[in-house]
Design a protein around this motif. Structure first.
Motif, PDB file in Angstrom:
ATOM      1  N   LEU A 252       0.725   9.678  -5.432  1.00 31.74           N
ATOM      2  CA  LEU A 252       2.011   9.032  -5.183  1.00 31.74           C
ATOM      3  C   LEU A 252       2.825   8.944  -6.463  1.00 31.74           C
ATOM      4  O   LEU A 252       2.281   8.698  -7.545  1.00 31.74           O
ATOM      5  CB  LEU A 252       1.797   7.618  -4.632  1.00 31.74           C
ATOM      6  N   SER A 253       4.133   9.125  -6.336  1.00 31.75           N
ATOM      7  CA  SER A 253       5.018   8.908  -7.471  1.00 31.75           C
ATOM      8  C   SER A 253       5.203   7.408  -7.670  1.00 31.75           C
ATOM      9  O   SER A 253       4.876   6.591  -6.797  1.00 31.75           O
ATOM     10  CB  SER A 253       6.382   9.563  -7.215  1.00 31.75           C
ATOM     11  N   LEU A 254       5.752   7.036  -8.819  1.00 36.36           N
ATOM     12  CA  LEU A 254       5.990   5.619  -9.075  1.00 36.36           C
ATOM     13  C   LEU A 254       6.989   5.038  -8.075  1.00 36.36           C
ATOM     14  O   LEU A 254       6.880   3.882  -7.673  1.00 36.36           O
ATOM     15  CB  LEU A 254       6.501   5.426 -10.508  1.00 36.36           C
ATOM     16  N   GLU A 255       7.956   5.858  -7.656  1.00 38.48           N
ATOM     17  CA  GLU A 255       8.938   5.409  -6.661  1.00 38.48           C
ATOM     18  C   GLU A 255       8.262   5.153  -5.314  1.00 38.48           C
ATOM     19  O   GLU A 255       8.555   4.156  -4.638  1.00 38.48           O
ATOM     20  CB  GLU A 255      10.054   6.451  -6.505  1.00 38.48           C
ATOM     21  N   GLU A 256       7.363   6.045  -4.934  1.00 34.20           N
ATOM     22  CA  GLU A 256       6.647   5.868  -3.667  1.00 34.20           C
ATOM     23  C   GLU A 256       5.712   4.663  -3.714  1.00 34.20           C
ATOM     24  O   GLU A 256       5.581   3.926  -2.734  1.00 34.20           O
ATOM     25  CB  GLU A 256       5.862   7.143  -3.335  1.00 34.20           C
ATOM     26  N   LEU A 257       5.082   4.455  -4.870  1.00 33.72           N
ATOM     27  CA  LEU A 257       4.246   3.264  -5.033  1.00 33.72           C
ATOM     28  C   LEU A 257       5.068   1.995  -4.848  1.00 33.72           C
ATOM     29  O   LEU A 257       4.623   1.035  -4.208  1.00 33.72           O
ATOM     30  CB  LEU A 257       3.620   3.255  -6.428  1.00 33.72           C
ATOM     31  N   ASP A 258       6.258   1.991  -5.404  1.00 38.96           N
ATOM     32  CA  ASP A 258       7.125   0.825  -5.296  1.00 38.96           C
ATOM     33  C   ASP A 258       7.526   0.565  -3.847  1.00 38.96           C
ATOM     34  O   ASP A 258       7.576  -0.582  -3.397  1.00 38.96           O
ATOM     35  CB  ASP A 258       8.365   1.024  -6.172  1.00 38.96           C
ATOM     36  N   ILE A 259       7.777   1.630  -3.107  1.00 40.01           N
ATOM     37  CA  ILE A 259       8.135   1.505  -1.687  1.00 40.01           C
ATOM     38  C   ILE A 259       6.971   0.942  -0.881  1.00 40.01           C
ATOM     39  O   ILE A 259       7.137   0.094  -0.004  1.00 40.01           O
ATOM     40  CB  ILE A 259       8.562   2.880  -1.114  1.00 40.01           C
ATOM     41  N   LEU A 260       5.755   1.408  -1.205  1.00 39.60           N
ATOM     42  CA  LEU A 260       4.583   1.075  -0.389  1.00 39.60           C
ATOM     43  C   LEU A 260       3.892  -0.220  -0.784  1.00 39.60           C
ATOM     44  O   LEU A 260       3.035  -0.708  -0.027  1.00 39.60           O
ATOM     45  CB  LEU A 260       3.564   2.219  -0.454  1.00 39.60           C
ATOM     46  N   LYS A 261       4.222  -0.796  -1.931  1.00 37.28           N
ATOM     47  CA  LYS A 261       3.436  -1.935  -2.412  1.00 37.28           C
ATOM     48  C   LYS A 261       3.479  -3.123  -1.453  1.00 37.28           C
ATOM     49  O   LYS A 261       2.525  -3.915  -1.388  1.00 37.28           O
ATOM     50  CB  LYS A 261       3.894  -2.352  -3.813  1.00 37.28           C
ATOM     51  N   ASN A 262       4.572  -3.263  -0.707  1.00 39.96           N
ATOM     52  CA  ASN A 262       4.669  -4.362   0.260  1.00 39.96           C
ATOM     53  C   ASN A 262       4.554  -3.884   1.709  1.00 39.96           C
ATOM     54  O   ASN A 262       4.819  -4.651   2.637  1.00 39.96           O
ATOM     55  CB  ASN A 262       5.982  -5.121   0.068  1.00 39.96           C
ATOM     56  N   ASN A 263       4.152  -2.616   1.880  1.00 46.80           N
ATOM     57  CA  ASN A 263       3.968  -2.086   3.226  1.00 46.80           C
ATOM     58  C   ASN A 263       2.860  -2.858   3.947  1.00 46.80           C
ATOM     59  O   ASN A 263       1.794  -3.102   3.380  1.00 46.80           O
ATOM     60  CB  ASN A 263       3.618  -0.598   3.133  1.00 46.80           C
ATOM     61  N   GLU A 264       3.111  -3.225   5.188  1.00 44.95           N
ATOM     62  CA  GLU A 264       2.168  -4.076   5.922  1.00 44.95           C
ATOM     63  C   GLU A 264       0.810  -3.401   6.105  1.00 44.95           C
ATOM     64  O   GLU A 264      -0.242  -4.049   5.982  1.00 44.95           O
ATOM     65  CB  GLU A 264       2.748  -4.451   7.292  1.00 44.95           C
ATOM     66  N   GLN A 265       0.802  -2.088   6.373  1.00 47.53           N
ATOM     67  CA  GLN A 265      -0.465  -1.391   6.543  1.00 47.53           C
ATOM     68  C   GLN A 265      -1.256  -1.329   5.236  1.00 47.53           C
ATOM     69  O   GLN A 265      -2.470  -1.529   5.228  1.00 47.53           O
ATOM     70  CB  GLN A 265      -0.215   0.020   7.078  1.00 47.53           C
TER      71      GLN A 265
END
Length: 279
Positions: free
Chosen positions: A230-243
């Motif tokens: 994952l890119s840092l941008e994708e990590l930032d998007i996913l960090k609060n993802n419910e799954q």
């Protein structure tokens, strides 16, 4: 491709995990894994192993002496190897925790931690080291991240410094992972990292599988392990993802501890308390 950005004061951190029972812990070839890791780091980074510890005791001062001492051990519970540590900031540790117990739980883990200065290697070399170990020794989960040099690679937290000393506190978060990591065989992760090595149980959940298809790049490393980058941008998007929050054992609020799975995993990994006899 370097997904982490450049910072010469950073260290690469590789962590790999293998869940064991008493039989698999005793059968694991610690000697071969240690020597293979020394060779991988030494050959790829042109470094010489200079600092050695076996079972929490200083060992010989030369690699040949260390190998002889290693071979003579009945069991290897822990080993540390440094590579001209004061100059390179590069070392690894490996623990076979089940062998360090007089009364064994149902499950424990073999953990390897590798720290390599970012000045010495690019990301692709770090991934090659991790993946060689995964394929050779059947590690079942792991990750690669990057930490500033003033962070402790074990806890992944900032080192507290005072005028005369440095320290790292052991807190509840560390214990949660220690006693619940068997969950990696049931689709759970520690938390999300830039490079994640996942096993088949992680892809059994369709919601998790959908995320790996939507974000980042997924590659097969072996028959049982895939790499999710994952890119840092994708990590930032996913960090609060419910799954992601649902499958992470470590979160800011440690919500995992409130689940039934947490109780099941702890039962497997925690030493059983003796039942008191009523007199």
């Amino acid at each position: 491709m370097n997904l982490f950005g450049k910072n010469k004061t950073d260290n690469w951190i590789i962590k790999l995990f293998k869940i064991t029972d008493i039989k698999s812990a005793k059968e694991f070839d610690m000697e071969n894994c240690i020597i293979s890791t020394i060779d991988l780091i030494g050959n790829k980074l042109e470094l010489k192993a200079t600092n050695f510890d076996i079972n929490y005791k200083d060992s010989r001062k030369t690699l040949n002496g260390f190998k002889k001492t290693l071979k003579s051990q009945k069991e290897v519970i822990y080993s540390f190897v440094g590579f001209d540590l004061e100059k390179t900031n590069t070392y690894f540790t490996i623990k076979n925790s089940m062998l360090n117990r007089t009364e064994c739980p149902e499950n424990s883990s073999i953990d390897i931690l590798i720290q390599i200065s970012c000045e010495l290697a690019e990301q692709n070399a770090i991934e090659l080291i991790a993946e060689n170990l995964i394929e050779s020794f059947d590690f079942e989960y792991g990750y690669i991240t990057k930490l500033p040099s003033n962070y402790d690679s074990g806890t992944e937290r900032k080192i507290k410094k005072s005028l005369f000393s440095s320290s790292i506190d052991v807190n509840e978060t560390d214990q949660v992972w220690t006693f619940h990591s068997v969950g990696i065989l049931d689709g759970f992760i520690k938390r999300l990292y830039p490079v994640n090595y996942l096993n088949k149980s992680h892809f059994a959940d369709l919601k998790t599988k959908e995320l790996t298809l939507k974000y980042g790049i997924t590659e097969n490393i072996s028959n049982s392990i895939s790499k999710w980058t994952l890119s840092l941008e994708e990590l930032d998007i996913l960090k609060n993802n419910e799954q992601i929050q649902k499958l992470s054992i470590i979160t800011d609020d440690l919500r995992f501890l409130k689940t039934e799975k947490a109780k099941v995993f702890k039962e497997k990994m925690e030493l059983k308390k003796p039942v008191a006899n009523n007199v």
